[in-house]
Design a protein around this motif. Structure first.
Motif, PDB file in Angstrom:
ATOM      1  N   ARG A 251       7.942   2.603   7.816  1.00  0.00           N
ATOM      2  CA  ARG A 251       8.134   1.153   7.818  1.00  0.00           C
ATOM      3  C   ARG A 251       6.792   0.404   7.916  1.00  0.00           C
ATOM      4  NH1 ARG A 251      12.139  -2.740   8.921  1.00  0.00           N
ATOM      5  NH2 ARG A 251      13.685  -1.247   8.241  1.00  0.00           N
ATOM      6  N   HIS A 252       5.868   0.947   8.755  1.00  0.00           N
ATOM      7  CA  HIS A 252       4.529   0.326   8.830  1.00  0.00           C
ATOM      8  C   HIS A 252       3.905   0.282   7.435  1.00  0.00           C
ATOM      9  CE1 HIS A 252       3.915  -0.152  13.152  1.00  0.00           C
ATOM     10  NE2 HIS A 252       4.234   1.097  13.398  1.00  0.00           N
ATOM     11  N   SER A 253       4.057   1.382   6.694  1.00  0.00           N
ATOM     12  CA  SER A 253       3.436   1.459   5.363  1.00  0.00           C
ATOM     13  C   SER A 253       4.110   0.501   4.381  1.00  0.00           C
ATOM     14  CB  SER A 253       3.494   2.894   4.819  1.00  0.00           C
ATOM     15  OG  SER A 253       2.771   3.765   5.664  1.00  0.00           O
ATOM     16  N   GLU A 254       5.440   0.439   4.420  1.00  0.00           N
ATOM     17  CA  GLU A 254       6.168  -0.496   3.535  1.00  0.00           C
ATOM     18  C   GLU A 254       5.767  -1.937   3.833  1.00  0.00           C
ATOM     19  OE1 GLU A 254      10.400  -0.145   4.157  1.00  0.00           O
ATOM     20  OE2 GLU A 254      10.336   1.980   3.561  1.00  0.00           O
ATOM     21  N   ASN A 255       5.778  -2.284   5.117  1.00  0.00           N
ATOM     22  CA  ASN A 255       5.400  -3.650   5.484  1.00  0.00           C
ATOM     23  C   ASN A 255       3.931  -3.921   5.173  1.00  0.00           C
ATOM     24  OD1 ASN A 255       7.992  -4.178   6.314  1.00  0.00           O
ATOM     25  ND2 ASN A 255       7.547  -4.225   8.514  1.00  0.00           N
ATOM     26  N   LYS A 268      -6.208 -18.930  -0.352  1.00  0.00           N
ATOM     27  CA  LYS A 268      -7.232 -19.099   0.701  1.00  0.00           C
ATOM     28  C   LYS A 268      -7.850 -17.776   1.154  1.00  0.00           C
ATOM     29  CE  LYS A 268      -5.554 -23.328   2.889  1.00  0.00           C
ATOM     30  NZ  LYS A 268      -4.955 -23.860   4.126  1.00  0.00           N
ATOM     31  N   VAL A 269      -7.266 -16.660   0.714  1.00  0.00           N
ATOM     32  CA  VAL A 269      -7.747 -15.348   1.166  1.00  0.00           C
ATOM     33  C   VAL A 269      -8.848 -14.865   0.228  1.00  0.00           C
ATOM     34  CG1 VAL A 269      -7.082 -12.931   1.501  1.00  0.00           C
ATOM     35  CG2 VAL A 269      -5.579 -14.779   2.301  1.00  0.00           C
ATOM     36  N   ASP A 270      -9.927 -14.344   0.820  1.00  0.00           N
ATOM     37  CA  ASP A 270     -11.032 -13.851   0.003  1.00  0.00           C
ATOM     38  C   ASP A 270     -10.897 -12.338  -0.188  1.00  0.00           C
ATOM     39  OD1 ASP A 270     -13.351 -13.584  -1.390  1.00  0.00           O
ATOM     40  OD2 ASP A 270     -14.703 -13.998   0.286  1.00  0.00           O
ATOM     41  N   LYS A 271     -11.422 -11.534   0.745  1.00  0.00           N
ATOM     42  CA  LYS A 271     -11.387 -10.077   0.577  1.00  0.00           C
ATOM     43  C   LYS A 271     -10.208  -9.477   1.357  1.00  0.00           C
ATOM     44  CE  LYS A 271     -16.214  -9.192  -0.380  1.00  0.00           C
ATOM     45  NZ  LYS A 271     -16.883 -10.486  -0.097  1.00  0.00           N
ATOM     46  N   ILE A 272      -9.640  -8.413   0.804  1.00  0.00           N
ATOM     47  CA  ILE A 272      -8.550  -7.705   1.485  1.00  0.00           C
ATOM     48  C   ILE A 272      -8.932  -6.237   1.574  1.00  0.00           C
ATOM     49  CG2 ILE A 272      -6.082  -7.109   1.420  1.00  0.00           C
ATOM     50  CD1 ILE A 272      -5.927  -9.544  -0.614  1.00  0.00           C
ATOM     51  N   TYR A 273      -8.841  -5.701   2.785  1.00  0.00           N
ATOM     52  CA  TYR A 273      -9.207  -4.311   3.003  1.00  0.00           C
ATOM     53  C   TYR A 273      -7.955  -3.518   3.383  1.00  0.00           C
ATOM     54  CZ  TYR A 273     -13.844  -6.451   3.333  1.00  0.00           C
ATOM     55  OH  TYR A 273     -14.984  -7.160   3.084  1.00  0.00           O
ATOM     56  N   TRP A 274      -7.431  -2.802   2.421  1.00  0.00           N
ATOM     57  CA  TRP A 274      -6.270  -1.918   2.641  1.00  0.00           C
ATOM     58  C   TRP A 274      -6.357  -0.799   1.603  1.00  0.00           C
ATOM     59  CZ3 TRP A 274      -1.216  -1.067   0.146  1.00  0.00           C
ATOM     60  CH2 TRP A 274      -0.304  -0.406   0.970  1.00  0.00           C
ATOM     61  N   PRO A 275      -6.366   0.475   2.030  1.00  0.00           N
ATOM     62  CA  PRO A 275      -6.652   1.568   1.089  1.00  0.00           C
ATOM     63  C   PRO A 275      -5.591   1.759   0.008  1.00  0.00           C
ATOM     64  CG  PRO A 275      -6.155   2.425   3.296  1.00  0.00           C
ATOM     65  CD  PRO A 275      -6.243   0.942   3.422  1.00  0.00           C
ATOM     66  N   GLY A 276      -4.424   1.124   0.180  1.00  0.00           N
ATOM     67  CA  GLY A 276      -3.370   1.267  -0.826  1.00  0.00           C
ATOM     68  C   GLY A 276      -3.577   0.397  -2.059  1.00  0.00           C
ATOM     69  N   LEU A 277      -4.528  -0.540  -2.005  1.00  0.00           N
ATOM     70  CA  LEU A 277      -4.777  -1.396  -3.176  1.00  0.00           C
ATOM     71  C   LEU A 277      -5.643  -0.641  -4.182  1.00  0.00           C
ATOM     72  CD1 LEU A 277      -5.503  -4.814  -1.419  1.00  0.00           C
ATOM     73  CD2 LEU A 277      -3.416  -4.130  -2.635  1.00  0.00           C
ATOM     74  N   SER A 278      -5.297  -0.761  -5.464  1.00  0.00           N
ATOM     75  CA  SER A 278      -6.071  -0.024  -6.476  1.00  0.00           C
ATOM     76  C   SER A 278      -7.493  -0.563  -6.561  1.00  0.00           C
ATOM     77  CB  SER A 278      -5.386  -0.102  -7.837  1.00  0.00           C
ATOM     78  OG  SER A 278      -5.239  -1.458  -8.184  1.00  0.00           O
ATOM     79  N   THR A 279      -7.727  -1.781  -6.011  1.00  0.00           N
ATOM     80  CA  THR A 279      -9.077  -2.361  -6.008  1.00  0.00           C
ATOM     81  C   THR A 279      -9.946  -1.804  -4.873  1.00  0.00           C
ATOM     82  OG1 THR A 279      -8.105  -4.142  -4.717  1.00  0.00           O
ATOM     83  CG2 THR A 279      -8.431  -4.565  -7.056  1.00  0.00           C
ATOM     84  N   ARG A 287      -5.555   8.242  -1.988  1.00  0.00           N
ATOM     85  CA  ARG A 287      -4.328   8.791  -2.584  1.00  0.00           C
ATOM     86  C   ARG A 287      -4.282  10.297  -2.475  1.00  0.00           C
ATOM     87  NH1 ARG A 287      -2.726   6.037  -8.166  1.00  0.00           N
ATOM     88  NH2 ARG A 287      -1.997   8.167  -8.401  1.00  0.00           N
ATOM     89  N   GLU A 288      -5.459  10.930  -2.568  1.00  0.00           N
ATOM     90  CA  GLU A 288      -5.493  12.387  -2.485  1.00  0.00           C
ATOM     91  C   GLU A 288      -5.251  12.901  -1.082  1.00  0.00           C
ATOM     92  OE1 GLU A 288      -8.875  14.499  -4.065  1.00  0.00           O
ATOM     93  OE2 GLU A 288      -8.571  13.391  -5.951  1.00  0.00           O
ATOM     94  N   GLN A 289      -5.818  12.214  -0.081  1.00  0.00           N
ATOM     95  CA  GLN A 289      -5.741  12.792   1.264  1.00  0.00           C
ATOM     96  C   GLN A 289      -4.710  12.128   2.174  1.00  0.00           C
ATOM     97  OE1 GLN A 289      -9.908  12.576   2.231  1.00  0.00           O
ATOM     98  NE2 GLN A 289      -9.725  10.699   3.421  1.00  0.00           N
ATOM     99  N   MET A 290      -4.081  11.053   1.706  1.00  0.00           N
ATOM    100  CA  MET A 290      -3.064  10.383   2.525  1.00  0.00           C
ATOM    101  C   MET A 290      -1.731  10.336   1.779  1.00  0.00           C
ATOM    102  SD  MET A 290      -5.322   7.112   3.830  1.00  0.00           S
ATOM    103  CE  MET A 290      -4.238   6.549   5.141  1.00  0.00           C
ATOM    104  N   LYS A 291      -0.658  10.357   2.575  1.00  0.00           N
ATOM    105  CA  LYS A 291       0.680  10.318   1.997  1.00  0.00           C
ATOM    106  C   LYS A 291       1.082   8.886   1.647  1.00  0.00           C
ATOM    107  CE  LYS A 291       4.896  12.432   3.758  1.00  0.00           C
ATOM    108  NZ  LYS A 291       5.240  13.122   5.009  1.00  0.00           N
ATOM    109  N   ASP A 292       0.647   7.938   2.471  1.00  0.00           N
ATOM    110  CA  ASP A 292       0.864   6.516   2.234  1.00  0.00           C
ATOM    111  C   ASP A 292      -0.285   5.824   2.965  1.00  0.00           C
ATOM    112  OD1 ASP A 292       1.944   4.083   1.497  1.00  0.00           O
ATOM    113  OD2 ASP A 292       4.004   4.651   1.990  1.00  0.00           O
ATOM    114  N   PHE A 293      -0.275   4.502   3.109  1.00  0.00           N
ATOM    115  CA  PHE A 293      -1.508   3.838   3.532  1.00  0.00           C
ATOM    116  C   PHE A 293      -1.423   3.056   4.840  1.00  0.00           C
ATOM    117  CE2 PHE A 293      -1.197   4.314  -1.063  1.00  0.00           C
ATOM    118  CZ  PHE A 293      -2.206   5.242  -1.253  1.00  0.00           C
ATOM    119  N   GLY A 294      -0.269   3.058   5.485  1.00  0.00           N
ATOM    120  CA  GLY A 294      -0.171   2.520   6.831  1.00  0.00           C
ATOM    121  C   GLY A 294      -0.152   1.003   6.909  1.00  0.00           C
TER     122      GLY A 294
END
Ligand SMILES: *Cc1c(COP(=O)(O)O)cnc(C)c1O
Length: 379
Positions: A251-255, A268-279, A287-294
């Protein structure tokens, strides 16, 4: 055994005297012996305690480890690892670290003649430049706190093996549900159990998980000799928290995904840091070492205005302004003045930890309520 089954069953046996399905809180300091030295495996609770034993076995099983050790806090667990070393030894650590880890290394252990190198590890080959005959440990967090950098664990493990150095991984943000670093070649896993493993913001605890028998003996010796072992009541709370770790992390990962997408669409948002974004620069490694991104996400506001960031953080209804992370409830944090204030200003700027950076620990509430809250707070 698959992960969800382990979370519920591993390390936990019905209580031998009563059959209680939940491991009791063995709130005792000592254990009666039949004759001197003739005991049931328990002598004194700093050294062994059945509730702590169960928590240790449970965490070890989740990390696919042979050994688990529980401590009074995450920092106490790190403290034990660093006490394996002696003056003159060198440690290479990632430069984007939990603030308390940085403080422990620079303000406490530097006094004892240990040398720390803090370096960017997004490009894993950079580690090699700092390795010399005195290097004993590589210290890694991934995803890092609070910049959500991803470090290539297989690559780091390869460098460590080549030079006969230990690789320790702070797996607090990912949890063993999302990534198991021992399987990728790491030597020691460290957790602030306070966060996702406990999961309910009601306990402070740390843990180590590892496979090597001699290293486990050395760390258990330190756990007993320096005295920061976890208490029975805390161990019980953690055993209870772990039973839903897999459900919570899903659920943490989905949310987290929904919040990251929402922030991406916000003007209004500039940079976003979340490993699940393709950017994200190391999205492919994630993607290789994690099952999802939290559910840990950091972001900045356009204009990098600290006052505006404060206004946003004070406007939330469901994201509570607090240190810590990983509980069922959503939290918001200002790293520059809260969790990472112990890192000098210049060092913070170097890694992008600017004054408008806001860190979210996205909880497991209903997604729409969280998105509505973000909408009204950012404005
Ligand atoms: C909180 C935290 C720690 C320290 O753990 P405590 O349980 O607070 O001592 C270490 N590493 C990370 C990534 C953390 O978030």
């Amino acid at each position: 055994m698959k992960f969800g089954t382990k979370a519920i069953h591993a390390g936990v046996e019905p209580d031998p005297t009563t059959g209680a399905i939940m491991t009791p809180i063995y709130q005792t300091s000592t254990y009666v012996q039949a004759s001197p030295g003739d005991h049931k495996g328990y002598e004194y609770s700093r050294t062994q305690n059945p509730t702590r034993d169960a928590a240790q076995k449970s965490i070890a099983a989740l990390e696919n480890a042979q050994h688990g050790l529980c401590f009074a806090s995450g920092l106490a667990a790190i403290d034990a690892i660093i006490k394996l070393f002696k003056p003159g030894d060198e440690i290479i650590a990632a430069n984007d670290l939990y603030g308390g880890t940085y403080r422990l290394f620079t303000k406490v252990f530097s006094k004892y003649g240990l040398k720390f190198h803090f370096i960017g590890m997004e490009n894993i080959d950079d580690i090699e430049k700092y390795v010399n005959a005195n290097t004993k440990l590589i210290w890694v967090e991934t995803p890092t706190n609070p910049m959500m950098n991803i470090i290539d664990l297989r690559g780091a493990a390869k460098i460590a093996k080549n030079h006969n150095i230990l690789l320790a991984v702070d797996n607090t943000f990912a949890t063993p549900y999302l990534q198991t670093p021992l399987d990728l070649g790491a030597d020691i896993i460290m957790h602030s159990v306070t966060k996702y493993l406990g999961g309910h913001s009601d306990v402070v605890m740390g843990a180590l998980a590892l496979n090597d028998d001699q290293l486990a003996t050395d760390l258990a010796f330190l756990q007993n000799s320096t005295g920061a072992a976890s208490a029975p009541q805390d161990s019980f709370l953690v055993l209870r928290g772990i039973k839903t770790l897999h459900l919570r992390m899903q659920r943490h990962s989905e949310n987290g995904r929904a919040v990251a997408k929402f922030l991406q669409s916000h003007p209004k948002v500039d940079k976003i840091y979340w490993p699940g974004l393709s950017t994200h620069p190391n999205h492919n490694i994630a993607r290789e070492q994690m099952k999802d991104f939290g559910g840990m996400i950091s972001f900045t506001l356009k204009g990098n205005d600290k006052e505006e960031a404060f206004r946003v953080m004070e406007s939330f209804r469901y994201f509570s302004l607090a240190e810590s992370l990983g509980g069922v409830e959503s939290l918001v944090n200002h790293p520059a003045s809260m969790t990472h204030a112990s890192i000098p200003y210049e060092e913070r700027q170097k890694i992008g930890l600017v004054d408008s950076l806001i860190r979210l620990s996205v909880g497991i509430e209903d997604q729409q309520d969280l998105l509505d809250d973000l909408k009204q707070a950012i404005g």
